[in-house]
Motif scaffolding. Structure first.
Motif, PDB file in Angstrom:
ATOM      1  N   THR A 252       5.857 -77.862 -36.661  1.00 25.51           N
ATOM      2  CA  THR A 252       5.401 -77.277 -37.924  1.00 25.51           C
ATOM      3  C   THR A 252       6.509 -76.408 -38.495  1.00 25.51           C
ATOM      4  O   THR A 252       7.051 -75.544 -37.802  1.00 25.51           O
ATOM      5  N   HIS A 287       5.051 -81.481 -39.654  1.00 27.70           N
ATOM      6  CA  HIS A 287       4.151 -80.886 -40.626  1.00 27.70           C
ATOM      7  C   HIS A 287       4.917 -79.823 -41.402  1.00 27.70           C
ATOM      8  O   HIS A 287       5.728 -79.093 -40.829  1.00 27.70           O
ATOM      9  N   VAL A 289       4.564 -76.624 -44.262  1.00 26.94           N
ATOM     10  CA  VAL A 289       3.738 -75.661 -44.985  1.00 26.94           C
ATOM     11  C   VAL A 289       4.644 -74.938 -45.974  1.00 26.94           C
ATOM     12  O   VAL A 289       5.575 -74.243 -45.566  1.00 26.94           O
ATOM     13  N   HIS A 324       1.025 -79.682 -45.897  1.00 22.28           N
ATOM     14  CA  HIS A 324      -0.190 -78.874 -45.877  1.00 22.28           C
ATOM     15  C   HIS A 324       0.048 -77.701 -46.830  1.00 22.28           C
ATOM     16  O   HIS A 324       0.874 -76.834 -46.552  1.00 22.28           O
ATOM     17  N   PRO A 326      -1.963 -74.799 -48.134  1.00 26.14           N
ATOM     18  CA  PRO A 326      -3.257 -74.124 -48.012  1.00 26.14           C
ATOM     19  C   PRO A 326      -3.538 -73.190 -49.178  1.00 26.14           C
ATOM     20  O   PRO A 326      -2.630 -72.745 -49.893  1.00 26.14           O
ATOM     21  N   LEU A 332      -5.197 -72.453 -41.109  1.00 29.92           N
ATOM     22  CA  LEU A 332      -4.640 -73.733 -40.692  1.00 29.92           C
ATOM     23  C   LEU A 332      -4.603 -73.779 -39.175  1.00 29.92           C
ATOM     24  O   LEU A 332      -3.964 -72.936 -38.544  1.00 29.92           O
ATOM     25  N   TRP A 334      -2.920 -75.260 -36.813  1.00 28.08           N
ATOM     26  CA  TRP A 334      -1.693 -76.053 -36.669  1.00 28.08           C
ATOM     27  C   TRP A 334      -1.545 -76.645 -35.268  1.00 28.08           C
ATOM     28  O   TRP A 334      -0.915 -77.688 -35.097  1.00 28.08           O
ATOM     29  N   TRP A 337      -2.912 -80.225 -34.991  1.00 28.39           N
ATOM     30  CA  TRP A 337      -2.304 -81.314 -35.740  1.00 28.39           C
ATOM     31  C   TRP A 337      -1.596 -82.290 -34.820  1.00 28.39           C
ATOM     32  O   TRP A 337      -0.929 -81.891 -33.869  1.00 28.39           O
TER      33      TRP A 337
END
Length: 338
Positions: A252, A287, A289, A324, A326, A332, A334, A337
């Protein structure tokens, strides 16, 4: 006569990158990698005297992020990642609560465009306060004072030469300073490792302190190998490839996407949405963010443009990781995921 360069680190912390000599300094200034970066007032003056070609579009763009209350998250034990707006996050993992670059209030030149998703008085039980660098939209005096008062056992994890700035904000709290590629000492009972890593940026809070405090990014690695990376403030540079080489694909990545126009002033300080996607791809992020958009008016692009352009990149399959975005205050999860 120019000062001879020297290389510095915290001798009490481990350097994780083989043969890394420490952060380069010339005189009292930290280098941005190997070079000094000195932004000029002339560039700022040019910006102030020029008309924004997107002025009308920006004026008409009233978009703000959605906000949901995160009080229940603060009062519980649920693990997750919560965006507080701009570059401010809460992360609960392994029974520890971490806060990243908290900016909880409006101030001169920094007016919040949306509400905080909780009461500042509810920000309790914070174990670690992570401060990526000294710019005022990341290191806020009032916010740090409040959190220090409400969390007297909190530890501050930050960069080299930051302690003098923190003495008046958080007297008595334990501070660990790290240079790039150093690992913080958290103790064997903490179920994750935390590293301070490079960013391509600079420092200034006043007229006479240019680059006298280091800037950087953070990486958290759980014992099972999963990682979360907070990129801080950064422009596009070679450190993303170096970080991927050191840690492998990242799970992430929290990546800044806003405050990039005009390019002649911002391109050496911040990434734009396309560069943010490229950086995430270089990190082989699973991922992504986004952060550093929507909360404050810092630059010339319309409010909704950073996220909209990043979403277009993702929809065009040019972002390898899953995006993602938000709401402010949304939790989240995470670690769940895939």
């Amino acid at each position: 006569m120019a000062s001879a360069p020297r290389y510095v680190s915290n001798p009490q912390l481990r350097i994780i990158k083989p043969n890394y000599p420490g952060n380069k300094m010339i005189g009292r200034q930290y280098c941005n990698g190997e070079e000094l970066y000195e932004p000029t007032f002339g560039t700022v003056l040019k910006w102030q005297l020029s008309e924004n070609p997107q002025k009308q579009e920006k004026k008409a763009d009233t978009w703000v992020p959605d906000v949901v209350d995160c009080t229940a998250f603060l009062q519980g034990t649920e693990e997750g990642l919560v965006w507080l707006g701009h570059a401010s996050f809460l992360l609960r993992v392994g029974g520890k609560l971490l806060a990243f670059d908290p900016l909880l209030f409006s101030s001169l030149g920094l007016r919040r465009r949306h509400a905080l998703p909780c009461l500042p008085e509810d920000l309790l039980g914070i174990d670690y306060l992570l401060l990526s660098h000294g710019h005022r939209d990341h290191l806020d005096d009032k916010s740090v004072r409040l959190l220090a008062r409400q969390n007297p056992s909190m530890q501050l994890l930050t960069s080299l030469s930051m302690t003098p700035l923190l003495r008046g904000m958080a007297p008595g709290l334990q501070v660990q300073e790290a240079g790039w590629w150093q690992q913080y000492e958290l103790g064997e009972q903490v179920p994750f490792e935390l590293f301070y890593l490079p960013a391509s940026h600079w420092h200034r809070r006043g007229l006479l302190d240019l680059n006298q405090v280091l800037w950087g990014s953070f990486l958290l690695r759980l014992r099972d190998g999963r990682t979360l990376y907070f990129a801080g403030d950064t422009s596009m540079a070679g450190h993303f490839e170096e970080i991927e080489k050191q840690f492998g694909p990242l799970d992430t990545v929290i990546m800044p996407v806003g405050a990039y126009k005009p390019a002649y002033m911002m391109q050496l300080s911040h990434v734009n949405p396309h560069e943010a996607a490229k950086a995430a791809n270089l990190l082989r992020a699973g991922h992504v963010v986004p952060m550093h958009y929507g909360t404050f008016d810092l630059s010339d692009e319309p409010a909704s443009e950073p996220l909209r352009e990043l979403q277009q990149v993702a929809h065009g399959s040019m972002l390898r990781g899953e995006l993602h975005a938000p709401a402010v205050g949304e939790v989240l999860r995470w670690q769940e995921w895939e």
